[in-house]
Design an enzyme around this catalytic site. Structure first.
Site, PDB file in Angstrom:
ATOM      1  N   GLU A  61     -16.630 -20.136  17.943  1.00 35.04           N
ATOM      2  CA  GLU A  61     -16.627 -18.524  17.991  1.00 35.04           C
ATOM      3  C   GLU A  61     -16.259 -17.959  16.747  1.00 35.04           C
ATOM      4  O   GLU A  61     -17.083 -16.786  16.470  1.00 35.04           O
ATOM      5  CB  GLU A  61     -15.942 -18.222  19.227  1.00 35.04           C
ATOM      6  CG  GLU A  61     -16.199 -18.465  20.748  1.00 35.04           C
ATOM      7  CD  GLU A  61     -15.995 -20.095  20.874  1.00 35.04           C
ATOM      8  OE1 GLU A  61     -15.382 -20.925  20.101  1.00 35.04           O
ATOM      9  OE2 GLU A  61     -16.321 -20.272  22.276  1.00 35.04           O
ATOM     10  N   HIS A 130     -12.016 -17.724  32.347  1.00 37.46           N
ATOM     11  CA  HIS A 130     -13.232 -17.148  32.527  1.00 37.46           C
ATOM     12  C   HIS A 130     -13.501 -16.023  33.352  1.00 37.46           C
ATOM     13  O   HIS A 130     -14.832 -15.623  33.484  1.00 37.46           O
ATOM     14  CB  HIS A 130     -14.191 -18.232  33.233  1.00 37.46           C
ATOM     15  CG  HIS A 130     -14.507 -19.581  32.430  1.00 37.46           C
ATOM     16  ND1 HIS A 130     -13.568 -20.497  32.015  1.00 37.46           N
ATOM     17  CD2 HIS A 130     -15.582 -19.936  31.749  1.00 37.46           C
ATOM     18  CE1 HIS A 130     -14.042 -21.358  31.267  1.00 37.46           C
ATOM     19  NE2 HIS A 130     -15.522 -21.031  31.237  1.00 37.46           N
TER      20      HIS A 130
END
Lengths: 328, 331
Positions: A61, A130
């Protein structure tokens, strides 16, 4: 003429249009190509635009977000997709120390025309790594624009406008909106990204919200309407900068405000909006500002607990009643 | 050193030797002046000096074209000067004056210059590497033949961003030169205390990248390695990693008491400093004469004085500009 489509399809159409209109635009992220996107947003785009412009990245990322910044500096118009807001924390160094600061640090010699999209929010039982709503954190940072499209029109239209911005723009897509279907004008296109929108007019109180909570808030307004209470519903759309003018004008008119924000209540976007109301419209208020936010707990897995952790219609209705002085 | 004349693609002329020497001396004298100005509190914040490592910036920059890009670290005064940013603009930046190359907003650690494609001045260790990958990606996508050179210290090798960037650059075959300046200490932590594998080029090789290890104290070796790497990259053969072995003669920053290394170790390296060695060699081989060196020293002293005068005469940005430069529009 209108088309029937989902929010997911609206985002996809926006990406496809941007890539067709501007050769500098490309999409990069984890599983955006061969897999079709974790939330299937980019499904089919690899076939349409090829692997040079729909780039599957490794699970890096920070690396690929930084590469997006570098590519933007180098003349491209990248769209970086981060799979979820929780994963974006691995890229936070690049977003805060890089994208948001480069213009300033370089004495305005460089700017970063980068768009970062990511999924946010709870509701799919994806548990505590999440499901969070951290857009309020990002809205803390000077140097980036933070958008939360809640409607099909905004999902379809914010991206192109964001790509025209010379500075970084973060777009937060609430996971519960992807399947939301509706009619949208056939010629729907770019929209303004600076103003909040009044999604429902009313005179008794202002319900201020954004993103996934908009539809729950409109549901609460319908319920209140059946009791004779007409709520005005403000969709913030841009979380940074905030369109203070629109929500303050509404509060000055209705004299009551409830803020609905899927972030945790402490040190939240809702706290910021409440402060701005205090600072600018205190003497117009007839009741204390109410906030409906997420419970101070990581998002739990079981459905009943997940539902209870985030804003829902009954809590919004109760908060509205409280500001009206009615028994909750 | 003398083998440099015939070995490799680098052919040295008197002009070239003078230039290499001049550029290293410019950096050395600039940095010495900065240390002095720091004690006078003209320069504040963190100040990281490049003294001892000059050969790397000077040698590598020789191999770059004007259209190439540079990404550097917080120890980047030398890179900025060698890249061609005016000493006056860099010094004014040290002062925080609005005539500085980053309008004073950056200071010592954040030197930027659009004209020379100098992208910082990055003070998050490892943070510049993904940026360089992205600049390389943009060049590749747009069909440019330019190369991005990314300088970073051996400390950055421990960062995840180093490994992510190595992988991305190799995976996507990007035109990036990764110039690792190994001065053996990440602040005060020696390499052997932070890396399980201290042969740094092996880390790049693990990503399938061409990697070399070079004496970073020898400006000619540096330049030759950089030229070969640039030729390799420009030919479309993908990124190159070079470890330049060097040594920092001064403290990490001005707050560093240097408890982590022996004075004798520092002195030993100083005795073989990059300027000292190259100057001796250049005199011995007859490329330059003592008078040339005196002339360089005089020119550089005048340039440093002029830079200080420029910075002193510089102006403070008005308070009314405080929130300027955050975005094209206020966010």
């Amino acid at each position: 003429m209108t088309n029937e489509m989902t929010y997911r399809e609206a985002v996809r159409a926006a990406i496809a249009e941007a890539m067709t209109k501007d050769d500098r635009v490309f999409l990069m992220g984890e599983d955006v190509g061969r897999y079709g996107g974790c939330y299937a947003v980019s499904k089919g785009l690899l076939e349409q635009f090829g692997p040079e412009r729909i780039i599957d990245t490794p699970l890096s990322e920070s690396g690929f977000t930084g590469a997006g910044i570098g590519a933007a500096l180098g003349g491209m118009r990248p769209i970086v997709e981060l799979m979820t807001v929780n994963f974006s924390l691995l890229a936070l160094d690049q977003i805060l120390n890089g994208a948001a600061t480069l213009r300033h640090m370089s004495g305005e010699q460089f700017n970063v025309p980068l768009v970062i999209r990511m999924a946010t929010g709870a509701g799919r039982q994806l548990a505590a790594q999440h499901s969070h709503s951290l857009e309020g954190w990002y809205a803390h940072i000077p140097g980036i624009r933070v958008l939360a499209p809640a409607t099909l029109e905004d999902a379809r239209g914010m991206l192109w406008t964001a790509l025209q911005d010379p500075d970084p723009v973060l777009i937060f897509e609430n996971v519960m909106l992807y399947n939301r279907a509706g009619k949208i004008a056939e010629d729907a296109g770019a929209v303004d990204i600076t103003r909040a929108a009044i999604r429902r007019e009313g005179s008794h109180l202002s319900l201020i919200t954004y993103g996934g909570s908009l539809w729950k808030t409109l549901g609460a307004a319908d319920e209140l309407s059946r009791e004779g209470v007409e709520a005005e519903v403000i969709d913030l759309r841009s979380l940074r900068p905030l369109d203070e003018e629109t929500f303050l004008a509404s509060v000055r008119k209705t004299r009551r405000a409830v803020i609905v924000d899927e972030g945790w209540k402490s040190v939240s976007l809702a706290a910021e909006i409440s402060s701005r109301i205090m600072e600018n419209a205190f003497w117009d208020l007839d009741a204390p500002v109410e906030r409906v936010c997420s419970a101070e707990v990581p998002i739990p897995y079981p459905k009943h607990l997940e539902d209870a952790a985030i804003p829902q219609v009954p809590a919004i209705v109760a908060a509205a009643r409280a500001t009206l002085g009615a028994a909750p | 050193m003398t083998e440099a004349q015939s070995n490799g693609k680098l052919v040295l002329s008197r002009e070239h030797v003078l230039n290499l020497l001049r550029e290293m001396i410019r950096i050395r004298r600039f940095e010495e002046k900065c240390a002095e100005l720091y004690t006078l509190e003209k320069i504040r914040g963190f100040l990281h000096l490049y003294i001892g490592e000059e050969a790397i910036a000077v040698g590598v920059m020789e191999a770059l074209s004007p259209e190439d890009a540079v990404v550097a670290t917080y120890r980047e005064h030398g890179h900025a000067l060698a890249r061609g940013i005016s000493m006056a603009a860099v010094m004014a930046e040290m002062y925080g004056k609005q005539e500085g190359c980053s309008r004073g907003r950056g200071g010592s650690m954040h030197i930027f210059d659009a004209a020379t494609r100098f992208y910082g001045g990055n003070a998050i260790v490892g943070g510049g590497l993904p940026l360089a990958v992205g600049l390389g990606l943009a060049d590749k996508m747009q069909g440019h033949s330019r190369v991005t050179t990314c300088f970073f210290g051996e400390g950055a090798v421990a960062e995840g961003e180093f490994h992510e960037s190595m992988n991305l650059a190799a995976l996507w075959n990007l035109p990036v030169l990764f110039a690792c300046e190994n001065n053996y200490y990440a602040m005060g932590t020696a390499l052997q205390y932070s890396e399980s594998e201290t042969d740094l080029k092996r880390k790049a090789e693990a990503y399938g990248m061409t990697a070399h290890s070079v004496d970073g104290m020898n400006v000619v070796d540096v330049e030759r390695a950089a030229r070969e790497a640039m030729a390799h990259i420009r030919a479309g053969n993908g990124p190159v990693f070079i470890e330049f072995r060097t040594y920092r003669f001064r403290a990490h920053s001005m707050f560093d008491a240097q408890l982590y290394r022996e004075k004798s170790e520092v002195e030993e390296h100083k005795a073989h400093g990059p300027i000292k060695e190259f100057r001796s060699w250049a005199l011995e081989t007859g490329f330059v004469h003592q008078a040339d060196i005196e002339e360089i020293e005089n020119e550089v002293a005048a340039e440093v004085d002029a830079a200080v005068a420029f910075a002193e005469a510089g102006t403070w940005e008005p308070l009314s500009d405080l929130t300027r430069g955050v975005g094209a529009e206020a966010t």
